[in-house]
Design a protein around this motif. Structure first.
Motif, PDB file in Angstrom:
ATOM      1  N   VAL A 145      -2.119 -56.905  62.809  1.00 43.31           N
ATOM      2  CA  VAL A 145      -3.403 -57.585  62.923  1.00 43.31           C
ATOM      3  C   VAL A 145      -3.882 -57.949  61.034  1.00 43.31           C
ATOM      4  O   VAL A 145      -3.875 -59.393  60.798  1.00 43.31           O
ATOM      5  N   VAL A 146      -4.371 -57.802  60.342  1.00 43.67           N
ATOM      6  CA  VAL A 146      -4.307 -57.820  59.419  1.00 43.67           C
ATOM      7  C   VAL A 146      -3.565 -58.831  58.479  1.00 43.67           C
ATOM      8  O   VAL A 146      -4.058 -59.401  57.537  1.00 43.67           O
ATOM      9  N   GLU A 147      -2.093 -58.000  58.413  1.00 46.50           N
ATOM     10  CA  GLU A 147      -1.198 -58.638  57.991  1.00 46.50           C
ATOM     11  C   GLU A 147      -0.316 -59.999  58.308  1.00 46.50           C
ATOM     12  O   GLU A 147      -0.359 -60.967  57.450  1.00 46.50           O
ATOM     13  N   THR A 148      -1.170 -60.475  59.650  1.00 46.09           N
ATOM     14  CA  THR A 148      -0.817 -61.159  60.083  1.00 46.09           C
ATOM     15  C   THR A 148      -2.088 -62.497  59.824  1.00 46.09           C
ATOM     16  O   THR A 148      -1.869 -63.615  59.659  1.00 46.09           O
ATOM     17  N   THR A 149      -3.221 -61.877  59.690  1.00 48.56           N
ATOM     18  CA  THR A 149      -4.401 -62.825  59.168  1.00 48.56           C
ATOM     19  C   THR A 149      -4.472 -63.159  57.999  1.00 48.56           C
ATOM     20  O   THR A 149      -5.397 -63.522  57.745  1.00 48.56           O
ATOM     21  N   ALA A 150      -3.994 -62.121  57.262  1.00 53.17           N
ATOM     22  CA  ALA A 150      -4.486 -62.683  55.913  1.00 53.17           C
ATOM     23  C   ALA A 150      -4.417 -63.919  55.011  1.00 53.17           C
ATOM     24  O   ALA A 150      -3.307 -64.390  55.728  1.00 53.17           O
ATOM     25  N   ASP A 151      -4.883 -64.312  53.706  1.00 54.74           N
ATOM     26  CA  ASP A 151      -4.774 -65.624  53.544  1.00 54.74           C
ATOM     27  C   ASP A 151      -3.150 -65.376  53.239  1.00 54.74           C
ATOM     28  O   ASP A 151      -2.714 -64.491  52.611  1.00 54.74           O
ATOM     29  N   LYS A 152      -2.638 -66.542  53.103  1.00 54.58           N
ATOM     30  CA  LYS A 152      -0.694 -66.403  52.681  1.00 54.58           C
ATOM     31  C   LYS A 152      -0.810 -65.950  51.024  1.00 54.58           C
ATOM     32  O   LYS A 152       0.169 -65.489  50.881  1.00 54.58           O
ATOM     33  N   ASN A 153      -1.486 -66.387  50.062  1.00 48.59           N
ATOM     34  CA  ASN A 153      -1.672 -65.987  48.738  1.00 48.59           C
ATOM     35  C   ASN A 153      -2.391 -64.458  48.529  1.00 48.59           C
ATOM     36  O   ASN A 153      -3.057 -64.755  46.728  1.00 48.59           O
ATOM     37  N   ALA A 245     -12.461 -58.042  54.197  1.00 49.74           N
ATOM     38  CA  ALA A 245     -13.433 -58.841  53.759  1.00 49.74           C
ATOM     39  C   ALA A 245     -13.584 -59.941  53.193  1.00 49.74           C
ATOM     40  O   ALA A 245     -14.369 -61.236  53.031  1.00 49.74           O
ATOM     41  N   LEU A 246     -12.946 -59.762  51.750  1.00 50.12           N
ATOM     42  CA  LEU A 246     -11.889 -60.948  51.323  1.00 50.12           C
ATOM     43  C   LEU A 246     -11.361 -62.137  51.981  1.00 50.12           C
ATOM     44  O   LEU A 246     -11.391 -63.592  51.160  1.00 50.12           O
ATOM     45  N   ASP A 247     -10.703 -61.914  52.831  1.00 49.08           N
ATOM     46  CA  ASP A 247      -9.899 -63.002  53.096  1.00 49.08           C
ATOM     47  C   ASP A 247     -10.664 -64.135  53.405  1.00 49.08           C
ATOM     48  O   ASP A 247     -12.065 -64.231  54.218  1.00 49.08           O
ATOM     49  N   GLY A 248     -10.091 -65.667  52.955  1.00 50.59           N
ATOM     50  CA  GLY A 248     -10.810 -67.268  53.093  1.00 50.59           C
ATOM     51  C   GLY A 248     -11.720 -67.118  51.365  1.00 50.59           C
ATOM     52  O   GLY A 248     -11.382 -68.653  51.625  1.00 50.59           O
ATOM     53  N   LEU A 249     -10.986 -65.962  51.018  1.00 52.54           N
ATOM     54  CA  LEU A 249     -11.534 -66.845  49.252  1.00 52.54           C
ATOM     55  C   LEU A 249     -10.585 -67.864  48.950  1.00 52.54           C
ATOM     56  O   LEU A 249     -10.559 -68.705  47.375  1.00 52.54           O
TER      57      LEU A 249
END
Length: 280
Positions: A145-153, A245-249
């Motif tokens: 789940v984390v790898e699928t929804t994580a920020d691209k970069n 927690a950091l996804d979205g930065l």
């Protein structure tokens, strides 16, 4: 009369460990992880939870989790119970002991290691072998789940990613003449200050188990300390929780980034953290 004796006979538990077909084990876990990724892409969160439960209760998931914690660099580092799993008998017993019902995490063992500057010390929380195995087991279900929804970069603590990948992306981004801003940030005490409430509300995993880990506390000089926030540096699942927690930065808040060069960037990392989108 000659009496024949069996010397060095392998116990039943040791035989079970030696008989494991690791190719089949990895194939079973991988198949479930692929299904979790597919359900995540379709935003079918009920199915994601069902597949995660199936994986965390499977024999394949449990033996793979035990194998990870008994073959990594910390395999000889005990927790507060001073126990390590260094025999096939103990590994097999650990597999059968990995159950959700009745599970209670133990406090972490606090140790300190020097930081890169050689002057200050970084605190680490060492879980027990059983807690490490439980974290490794639930990470098998959380990682897809984390790898699928994580920020691209994002590249820190990511599977199949490295510093070389980050350097390549920097080269691609900076070779354009339109690049105007380079923002460098250092999040102080990142692992230590992550909100427990936020993690429990947004991390897509079993919240009962997660809460046990977050509130397990730590032992330092024979004194038990409570943990009210943060996730311990030293836990197997902690990097994945931090990435959640950091996804979205990666996405700057609209209207906050200046359109021309100035001597000072007029927004802070706190602004980014408050502005990032949250996923339930």
């Amino acid at each position: 009369m000659t009496t024949a004796q069996a010397v060095g006979a392998v116990s039943r538990e040791a035989a079970e460990w030696y008989a494991i077909d690791w190719q089949a084990i990895n194939r079973n876990v991988r198949r479930l992880q692929v299904r979790i990724v597919q359900a995540t892409k379709e935003s079918r969160w009920g199915r994601v939870r069902a597949l995660q439960r199936l994986l965390t209760h499977s024999y394949s998931g449990k033996v793979l989790a035990v194998r990870r914690v008994t073959e990594n660099n910390g395999k000889k580092t005990p927790g507060v119970d001073q126990e390590i799993w260094d025999t096939p008998e103990k590994k097999t017993q650990a597999v059968h002991a990995l159950k959700r019902r009745g599970y209670q995490s133990q406090p972490l063992r606090r140790v300190y290691i020097p930081k890169s500057d050689g002057k200050t010390m970084r605190p680490l929380g060492i879980p027990t072998m059983k807690d490490r195995a439980q974290q490794a087991l639930y990470l098998l279900a959380l990682a897809p789940v984390v790898e699928t929804t994580a920020d691209k970069n994002s590249y820190g603590f990511r599977q199949q990613r490295s510093c070389a990948d980050a350097m390549e992306q920097c080269f691609k981004a900076l070779r354009s003449a339109n690049t105007q801003w380079i923002l460098e940030g250092d999040i102080k005490s990142c692992f230590d200050k992550i909100s427990h409430d936020w993690l429990l509300a947004h991390v897509p995993m079993d919240r009962v188990i997660l809460q046990k880990w977050l509130e397990s506390g730590y032992m330092e000089k024979h004194v038990l300390h409570e943990t009210t926030d943060g996730t311990p540096q030293g836990g197997i699942i902690s990097p994945a929780l931090a990435n959640c927690a950091l996804d979205g930065l990666e996405r700057p808040p609209a209207g906050k980034v200046p359109s021309r060069k100035t001597s000072q960037v007029p927004w802070r990392w706190e602004t980014v953290c408050q502005s990032r989108p949250l996923r339930g």
